[in-house]
Design a protein around this motif. Structure first.
Motif, PDB file in Angstrom:
ATOM      1  N   UNK A 224       5.429  91.862  15.905  1.00 61.17           N
ATOM      2  CA  UNK A 224       5.040  90.643  16.611  1.00 61.17           C
ATOM      3  C   UNK A 224       6.025  89.532  16.267  1.00 61.17           C
ATOM      4  N   UNK A 225       6.332  88.686  17.245  1.00 60.78           N
ATOM      5  CA  UNK A 225       7.218  87.580  16.926  1.00 60.78           C
ATOM      6  C   UNK A 225       7.623  86.771  18.138  1.00 60.78           C
ATOM      7  N   UNK A 226       8.577  85.877  17.914  1.00 55.74           N
ATOM      8  CA  UNK A 226       9.054  84.952  18.931  1.00 55.74           C
ATOM      9  C   UNK A 226      10.205  85.585  19.716  1.00 55.74           C
ATOM     10  N   UNK A 227       9.964  85.859  20.979  1.00 55.97           N
ATOM     11  CA  UNK A 227      10.982  86.484  21.825  1.00 55.97           C
ATOM     12  C   UNK A 227      12.138  85.536  22.122  1.00 55.97           C
ATOM     13  N   UNK A 228      11.912  84.244  21.964  1.00 57.99           N
ATOM     14  CA  UNK A 228      12.963  83.255  22.230  1.00 57.99           C
ATOM     15  C   UNK A 228      13.890  83.033  21.041  1.00 57.99           C
ATOM     16  N   UNK A 229      13.519  83.579  19.891  1.00 56.59           N
ATOM     17  CA  UNK A 229      14.346  83.419  18.694  1.00 56.59           C
ATOM     18  C   UNK A 229      15.223  84.661  18.531  1.00 56.59           C
ATOM     19  N   UNK A 232      14.695  86.588  15.254  1.00 59.47           N
ATOM     20  CA  UNK A 232      13.392  87.132  14.863  1.00 59.47           C
ATOM     21  C   UNK A 232      13.462  88.645  14.779  1.00 59.47           C
ATOM     22  N   UNK A 233      12.553  89.232  14.026  1.00 57.65           N
ATOM     23  CA  UNK A 233      12.528  90.696  13.856  1.00 57.65           C
ATOM     24  C   UNK A 233      12.340  91.385  15.198  1.00 57.65           C
ATOM     25  N   UNK A 234      11.481  90.844  16.042  1.00 60.05           N
ATOM     26  CA  UNK A 234      11.219  91.499  17.326  1.00 60.05           C
ATOM     27  C   UNK A 234      12.433  91.438  18.245  1.00 60.05           C
ATOM     28  N   UNK A 235      13.160  90.318  18.240  1.00 60.00           N
ATOM     29  CA  UNK A 235      14.355  90.202  19.090  1.00 60.00           C
ATOM     30  C   UNK A 235      15.440  91.175  18.643  1.00 60.00           C
TER      31      UNK A 235
END
Length: 261
Positions: A224-229, A232-235
């Motif tokens: 889970x995380x910030x797609x705009x960053x 971030x781990x998710x990006x």
């Protein structure tokens, strides 16, 4: 404009809407307006890659776009940890009648008929960037926060269930019965519609959704995380592996991605 204490669980940022010229635009504008008026919440800002909660009188930030990546190679068939965690955290209990029980997240088994390979996939509200549920809602109860989390304001939901018909993911449930043991974080009301909120109160406190933390103890299929960053781990994970979105052909831009589907 200040936010009132509406039935939704999170706040929305303010935005200037262009005049609506058709029904679709009008409903979008109504949803956004209701969200602005009725959404108390907080904004999360990342400092050094670490999420921190903002004071509750500040709106959700449009610089954020919360999302999930689910790696089905790590999602065990038969594991229901995410479902159990969601039910426990949000106070969803079985009535003994599965056809009317709320399902904010469910596990489905997918089988490739050519190879016989099976995958187990959690399915919940996809928190679309262009959510059809918001478009069809006549009161603005279905709303999208500035950070992309899609919610239902129970104070103005009239139970028409248009959003349930519009959702291509069958991710919303109708509350058929009275509930007297509700959780503070998840208000429920007979005659209203509900669905996954990404545990918005936890997100606003700088935490993961309950399903993500439960999954971490069972193999860690969810990120889970910030797609705009971009840091971030998710990006980083999305850049490192091929992923798909459910019904990408509908162009609703889900915030949930699946790897190894």
């Amino acid at each position: 404009m200040s936010a009132c204490s509406g039935g939704c669980s999170g706040g929305c940022g303010k935005s200037a809407a262009k005049p609506a010229t058709d029904r679709r635009s009008l409903l979008r504008t109504a949803g956004a307006f209701a969200a602005t008026l009725l959404g108390p919440g907080v904004t999360l800002y990342a400092f050094g890659g670490e999420a921190k909660a903002r004071p509750q009188n500040e709106p959700a930030s449009p610089t954020k776009r919360w999302g999930l990546l689910i790696d089905l190679n790590k999602c065990k068939i038969g594991c229901t940890a995410c479902v159990t965690a969601c039910n426990d955290y949000n106070g969803l209990k079985s009535s003994g009648l599965p056809e009317i029980d709320a399902q904010w997240i469910r596990k489905v088994t997918l089988r490739d008929p050519r190879t016989g390979v099976e995958r187990s996939a959690p399915v919940m509200c996809q928190h679309c960037a262009d959510p059809p549920c918001v478009d069809v809602c006549p009161t603005g109860a279905s709303m999208k926060r500035a950070d992309g989390i899609v919610l239902v304001d129970k104070h103005i939901c009239i139970g028409c269930r248009y959003c349930m018909m519009a959702c291509p993911y069958k991710a919303r449930s109708f509350v058929h019965e009275e509930h007297d043991d509700q959780k503070v974080n998840a208000p429920r009301g007979k005659g209203t519609v509900e669905g996954c909120t990404l545990c918005v109160d936890r997100v606003d406190a700088g935490k993961n959704p309950a399903c993500v933390d439960a999954c971490a103890r069972e193999g860690g299929a969810m990120i889970f995380g910030d797609l705009n960053d971009p840091e971030s781990e998710i990006s980083k994970a999305l850049r490192a592996m091929p992923t798909v979105k459910l019904r990408a052909d509908l162009a609703v831009k889900p915030a949930i991605s699946y790897a190894n589907l």
